[in-house]
Scaffold this active site. Structure first.
Site, mmCIF file in Angstrom:
data_model
loop_
_atom_site.group_PDB
_atom_site.id
_atom_site.type_symbol
_atom_site.label_atom_id
_atom_site.label_comp_id
_atom_site.label_asym_id
_atom_site.label_seq_id
_atom_site.Cartn_x
_atom_site.Cartn_y
_atom_site.Cartn_z
ATOM 1 C CG ASP A 35 53.801 43.990 37.417
ATOM 2 O OD1 ASP A 35 53.200 44.742 38.212
ATOM 3 O OD2 ASP A 35 53.440 42.845 37.129
ATOM 4 C CB ALA A 36 58.596 46.904 33.778
ATOM 5 C CE1 TYR A 38 56.181 47.985 44.408
ATOM 6 C CE2 TYR A 38 57.654 46.131 43.956
ATOM 7 C CZ TYR A 38 56.927 46.899 44.855
ATOM 8 O OH TYR A 38 56.960 46.588 46.190
ATOM 9 C CB SER A 84 36.300 29.087 65.965
ATOM 10 O OG SER A 84 35.581 28.645 67.079
ATOM 11 C CE LYS A 117 34.189 30.592 58.286
ATOM 12 N NZ LYS A 117 35.216 29.677 57.820
ATOM 13 C CE LYS A 292 33.484 39.158 61.271
ATOM 14 N NZ LYS A 292 34.736 39.642 60.682
ATOM 15 C CE LYS A 316 31.803 27.021 57.620
ATOM 16 N NZ LYS A 316 32.338 25.700 57.528
ATOM 17 C CB CYS A 413 40.634 3.950 17.204
ATOM 18 S SG CYS A 413 42.242 4.609 17.674
ATOM 19 C CB CYS A 428 44.678 8.059 20.857
ATOM 20 S SG CYS A 428 44.145 7.205 19.373
HETATM 21 S S1 IVH Z 1 35.768 36.681 62.086
HETATM 22 C C1 IVH Z 1 35.485 36.620 66.394
HETATM 23 N N1 IVH Z 1 35.512 37.116 59.512
HETATM 24 O O1 IVH Z 1 36.873 31.757 59.630
HETATM 25 C C2 IVH Z 1 35.379 36.325 64.952
HETATM 26 N N2 IVH Z 1 36.541 35.104 60.218
HETATM 27 O O2 IVH Z 1 35.801 29.999 62.197
HETATM 28 C C3 IVH Z 1 36.582 35.666 64.425
HETATM 29 N N3 IVH Z 1 37.319 33.680 58.370
HETATM 30 O O3 IVH Z 1 39.605 30.896 61.287
HETATM 31 C C4 IVH Z 1 36.571 35.417 62.978
HETATM 32 N N4 IVH Z 1 36.697 35.014 56.755
HETATM 33 O O4 IVH Z 1 40.094 32.724 59.693
HETATM 34 C C5 IVH Z 1 35.949 36.271 60.466
HETATM 35 N N5 IVH Z 1 35.267 37.665 57.285
HETATM 36 C C6 IVH Z 1 35.695 36.812 58.229
HETATM 37 C C7 IVH Z 1 36.338 35.593 57.916
HETATM 38 C C8 IVH Z 1 36.731 34.766 58.946
HETATM 39 C C9 IVH Z 1 37.283 33.862 57.053
HETATM 40 C C10 IVH Z 1 37.877 32.491 59.053
HETATM 41 C C11 IVH Z 1 38.795 32.827 60.175
HETATM 42 C C12 IVH Z 1 38.569 31.801 61.222
HETATM 43 C C13 IVH Z 1 37.348 31.102 60.776
HETATM 44 C C14 IVH Z 1 36.278 31.205 61.844
#
Ligand code: IVH
EC number: 6.5.1.2
Length: 828
Positions: A35-36, A38, A84, A117, A292, A316, A413, A428
């Site tokens: 770090d230093a 850098y 989303s 995620k 995916k 989840k 106590c 205490c």
């Molecule tokens: S893909 C089309 N991959 O989760 C797909 N999202 O509800 C779009 N997130 O707000 C998202 N990790 O910010 C994807 N490995 C990941 C992710 C991810 C976190 C979040 C993302 C989004 C939410 C999706």
């Protein structure tokens, strides 16, 4: 500033070097320069740019400092919406997801990219011709906010892409997050200084990014990882998602190394479980994993439903935050008397565990959050940290609640609860007269890494203390079989009648009648049995039992006695650690043992001498001094030695101690106002003995080379408290140490003698081999695998399984900063 004939060339070279260093740090997780170094390069670049403003460019590493506030963020329309994800909460939903894709594409073998995620904030980073030109939040998915200035301060985000072949326009999508350790450290500081505490790392990331003043963002420890792309123009990307991620990584964007290519539903579910098992030990919060379809053509065919892709799914984990109600706020008294408020909660499942208690940290925190009994609150449990209350749901506050106040007296106590000027912690004041503190102290004394007494649990300690059988740690070594069996007989009974029934079998009739009478006296005629009948009975004293009349299970008691006996043979470091001296953890105890070698010596040292041990500063040295200055503590140590505790590894002080055994160093260690090292040295040259200094008047001190004000400060200091006595005692101790400390190190003896160290992860300032050699030179044994015998683990960046193992075994972990500090201390 370095003289350079061609500033432009030097600037380019510096930028290149700095970018390379960032890439290695943030993307490869394999830093090469400290770090230093850098910072030094960055400073040089800053100076050059200041001298040649025409050469400043927006993608220079100097441009990450942030700019003053604007009044609002501009809107950014996303060329490709930020979608989303659909959610799955159980296996069946994952199977459905895979089946739907298989059916629609008419394929049996499906390959997925599985990713963590992360729980942060989604952003889109726009690169044009490899330069970061704009960054935006997700907003409603179609329009977000322009947070370019803030994102520039996030060091993990490259301002310029590496390598070549990037499309003309490349939008990188990913998550900005706050690593857990950074979040904890940030909050600890905030709690200490009364600043604003962040509720969770997610809020930390979101709040930081939405700062109008990017200089504030620059101070927040944010990180980033990329998980996909948005708009791509003037160039092409690979046709598999996993390869796109690999490509992004090559261009300098951080991609999570937990990302994995898996096949079919089984592959996905196995991944979910693997990551789930590691969730608590990951350096960041995750709320699930994302699956995916890897094949981008397949993704196109699958398309979207409403605002979520059909080719991706978020699976989840149980939430790390839940709401529940506060049934009571109680305070818990710790080993050093710290009064920590704890919320007793209506039981609630948080991330797979039932939580009934959560810490409120301290009185200031309660005040800030205004938590009241009866409130609906949000509790958070993440990683291995203790569950905590992070906020109140004010809309659900019932009528008639009142603000909480710290009780004036210890609930255990009755001593006053007090707080030092300016400190956050209330304590205490009962010290070891407080049973709660006594129990904690005993629990610590017998713990595995201290005296290691097997089979003496918290519950039993409670019984021993409440019964008055064990007042201090030395009493443990007075326990005998009879007493243990009696204790068990009393405490395992539900009622006095039950106890009498059990006792009758082991008593002659005369003794039994006496016992019956005692019980009757305690319980009184009214028939209302007091809750404390067991403790009262034990205090009243029991007749001698004849255990041979009727067999009784006694193996456990024999084992406990044997464990106590075994624990008597111990090492100096364990013993010192077991004493529970404030600020003296295992590593300090270890260092004290290595440097001084002898309890008889250590327990008499005036506090400044402790500062001769690297890593021990004024605060710790004073804590040691004040511990040994208390008669009660000296008596406790005597009692332990009398009852047979033997320290087997006593040895002469380390020869390295010689380096600081002079009067000038002592004077500096005493922290006398204005007395710098140079002045102390000149003083000692003229007045080489403590007595000379004590007798010197102002002229003599000035004659010895002290400036007038320093001489006056020294005389004043000597008049205060018992400083003259302290100086005298410390001077004598110095002479004693000088007499007993060997001249030269023998063999590999050093401050780390007898210690086994494991190095893992990558270090910045040196290679692991170099670090190992340095530690070996100080006497340590460096090995490759973590076991119970490991003394401590040095963990650099990206440390993996060894670090996990160390944490599991409760072995001390040093980060690189700690190592460097320690090594620097050794050289002094
Ligand atoms: S893909 C089309 N991959 O989760 C797909 N999202 O509800 C779009 N997130 O707000 C998202 N990790 O910010 C994807 N490995 C990941 C992710 C991810 C976190 C979040 C993302 C989004 C939410 C999706």
């Amino acid at each position: 500033m370095t003289k350079t004939p061609d500033p432009a060339a030097r600037i380019a070279a510096l930028r290149q070097q700095l970018d390379e260093a960032s890439y290695r740090y943030y993307v490869l997780d394999a830093p090469t320069i400290p770090d230093a170094e850098y910072d030094r390069l960055l400073r040089e670049l800053e100076q050059l740019e200041a001298a040649h403003p025409q050469l400043v460019s927006p993608d220079s590493p100097t441009q990450r400092v942030g700019a003053p506030a604007g009044s609002h963020f501009a809107q950014v329309r996303h060329a490709i919406p930020m979608l989303s994800l659909g959610n799955a909460f159980d296996d069946a939903e994952v199977l459905d997801f895979v089946r739907r894709i298989g059916d629609r594409l008419g394929r049996e073998r499906l390959i997925f990219s599985a990713e963590p995620k992360l729980d942060g904030l989604a952003v889109s980073l726009r690169y044009e011709h490899g330069r970061f030109v704009q960054g935006a939040t997700r907003g409603d998915g179609f329009t977000g906010e322009d947070v370019t200035a803030n994102l520039r301060t996030v060091k993990a985000i490259p301002l310029k892409l590496r390598g070549s072949g990037w499309p003309d326009v490349l939008e990188v999508r990913g998550e900005v997050y706050m690593p857990r350790a950074a979040f904890e450290a940030y909050n600890q500081q905030a709690r200490l200084h009364g600043g604003k505490v962040l509720a969770n790392p997610r809020n930390g990331a979101a709040g930081s990014l939405r700062q109008l003043d990017a200089r504030i963002t620059a101070q927040r420890p944010l990180a980033f990882f990329a998980y996909g792309v948005g708009q791509v123009e003037g160039g092409a990307l690979p046709d598999r998602h996993s390869q796109v991620l690999r490509q992004l990584r090559q261009w300098g964007l951080p991609v999570s190394d937990l990302t994995k290519v898996v096949e079919g539903a089984e592959g996905l579910l196995a991944y979910y479980r693997q990551i789930g098992a590691r969730r608590d030990t990951l350096p960041f919060d995750i709320d699930g994993v994302v699956y995916k379809l890897d094949d981008v053509q397949g993704q196109r065919e699958m398309g979207f439903v409403s605002r979520a892709p059909r080719w991706a799914l978020a699976h989840k984990y149980p939430a790390q935050e839940q709401s529940t109600t506060v049934e009571a706020i109680q305070i818990q008294i710790g080993r050093s008397g710290a009064a920590t408020p704890v919320a007793r909660l209506a039981p609630v499942q948080v991330a797979g565990v039932t939580v009934t208690n959560a810490t409120l940290h301290n009185a200031d925190q309660i005040k800030r959050l205004d938590v009241r009994v009866g409130d609906a609150v949000i509790v958070r449990r993440a990683g291995d940290v203790i569950p905590e209350v992070v906020g109140v749901i004010l809309e659900r506050r019932p009528k008639g609640t009142t603000p909480w106040q710290m009780p004036r007296h210890c609930p255990v106590c009755g001593s006053d609860i007090v707080r030092e000027e300016g400190a956050a912690v209330w304590r205490c004041s009962g010290e070891l007269s407080c049973p709660a503190q006594r129990k904690e102290a005993i629990g610590h004394f017998v713990s595995r890494r201290a005296m290691d007494v097997d089979g003496l649990g918290e519950k039993f300690i409670e019984v021993l203390v409440d019964a008055g059988v064990v007042q201090g740690v030395a009493d443990l070594y007075r326990l005998d079989l009879d007493l243990l069996l009696q204790l068990r007989l009393v405490t395992s009974a539900q009622t006095p009648e039950g106890f009498l029934r059990a006792a009758r079998e082991h008593l002659a009739s005369g003794a039994y009648s006496t016992l019956e009478a005692t019980v009757a006296r305690i319980c009184g005629k009214a028939g209302a049995v007091p809750d404390t009948w067991q403790a009262e009975l034990l205090r009243a004293g029991l007749p001698a039992f004849d255990w041979n009349r009727k067999k009784i299970a006694s193996k456990w008691a024999q084992n406990l006695i044997a464990a106590l006996d075994k624990s008597k043979h111990t090492t100096l470091e364990r013993f010192l650690f077991a004493l529970g001296i404030e600020h003296v953890g295992e590593s300090t105890a270890k260092a004290l043992a290595a440097w001084f070698g002898d309890l008889a010596l250590i327990r008499t040292l005036p506090w400044p001498l402790f500062k001769r041990v690297p890593d021990i500063g004024g605060e710790v040295a004073r804590a040691l001094g004040s511990f040994f200055a208390q008669a009660g503590n000296q008596q406790a140590i005597d009692a332990l030695l009398q009852r047979g505790v033997v320290i087997g590894d006593t040895h002469p002080p380390s020869a390295l101690l010689r380096q600081g055994l002079d009067l000038a160093t002592l004077l500096v260690d005493l922290e006398i106002p204005r007395l710098t090292r140079i002045r102390a040295e000149s003083l000692v040259k003229a007045l080489p003995e403590v007595d000379d200094i004590l007798q010197a008047g102002p002229e003599a001190l000035v004659g010895a080379g002290l400036p007038q004000d320093t001489a006056a400060a020294l005389i004043q200091w000597l008049r205060e408290d018992d400083h003259a006595q302290l100086l005298q005692a410390a001077g004598a101790a110095l002479k004693q140490l000088d007499a007993i400390t060997p001249q030269q190190a023998t063999g590999q003896a050093g401050p780390l003698s007898g210690q086994t160290v494991v190095l893992t992860g990558s270090l910045e300032a040196m290679t692991r081999e170099q670090a190992g050699a340095k530690l070996e030179a100080l006497g340590a044994k460096v090995t490759g695998s973590v076991s119970k015998k490991t003394s401590f683990v040095v963990a650099g960046a990206e440390a993996g399984s060894k670090l996990t193992k160390a944490r599991e075994l409760g072995i001390e972990v040093w980060d690189e900063a700690r190592l460097l500090e320690f090594l620097a201390g050794q050289r002094a």
